[in-house]
Design a protein around this motif. Structure first.
Motif: not given
Length: 194
Positions: A53-57, A59-66
């Motif tokens: 779950q932390e990895i998914d979060q 990943r989502e944060q990094e994707l959103s940031s990118a």
């Protein structure tokens, strides 16, 4: 029955009882170990799920940031392209041939003069280098005189000497109006937004 037989029976009974207690203890120990292993497996599974779950979060944060950074870069590139287009338009306005510059300046002057009463004394400011052109354009108008340079690309600024009304009709002001009104269409054409 002899004492030896009784003692043997008691010892046998005691050994059987000890064996039963030992066997119960082993069974209980196995249950405790099995429960502990099951609990450990559950803890590991919960920890793995939490890590996933932390990895998914992340990943989502990094994707959103990118995505946000890419959007910022795209907007910055668009702004630079629009600034470049505007600079090129201003350059073309500055480099108009004499006939086109005279025609546009005359049109802007006429539009400006229409804002005033016919008998008002008016002063016309002009772009650097347009003094002779504006002198020629106002020569036929008895109540209009030239008043000096105005920092602009071209066009005129007309002032009433009595009412202190000023009409700014420069290439810059016209470009600004067109730019503001047509910026979305300009952007759409440049970047093919649909």
């Amino acid at each position: 029955m002899s004492l030896e037989t009784v003692a043997e029976e008691i010892r046998t009974e005691a050994e059987e009882r000890a064996e039963a207690i030992r066997q119960q203890a082993e069974e209980r120990a196995e249950e405790i170990v099995a429960d502990a292993e099951a609990e450990a497996d559950e803890i590991v599974a919960d920890a793995e799920a939490e890590v996933e779950q932390e990895i998914d979060q992340l990943r989502e944060q990094e994707l959103s940031s990118a995505k946000l950074e890419a959007k910022h870069e795209r907007m910055s590139a668009r702004r630079e392209a629009l600034d470049d287009v505007r600079d090129r338009v201003e350059s073309r306005l500055t480099d108009l041939d004499a006939e086109k510059r005279r025609s546009l300046t005359d049109s802007l002057l006429a539009d400006s003069l229409a804002e005033f009463d016919e008998d008002e004394q008016l002063a016309v400011h002009y772009a650097p280098g347009d003094e002779a052109l504006v002198d020629d354009l106002v020569a036929e108008r008895p109540n209009v005189t030239t008043a000096g340079e105005y920092d602009c690309l071209g066009g005129v600024v007309v002032e009433s000497e009595t009412s202190r009304v000023r009409v700014k009709n420069t290439f810059d002001s016209v470009l600004e109006d067109v730019w503001e009104n047509e910026l979305k269409q300009i952007s759409d054409r440049l970047f093919d937004d649909r």
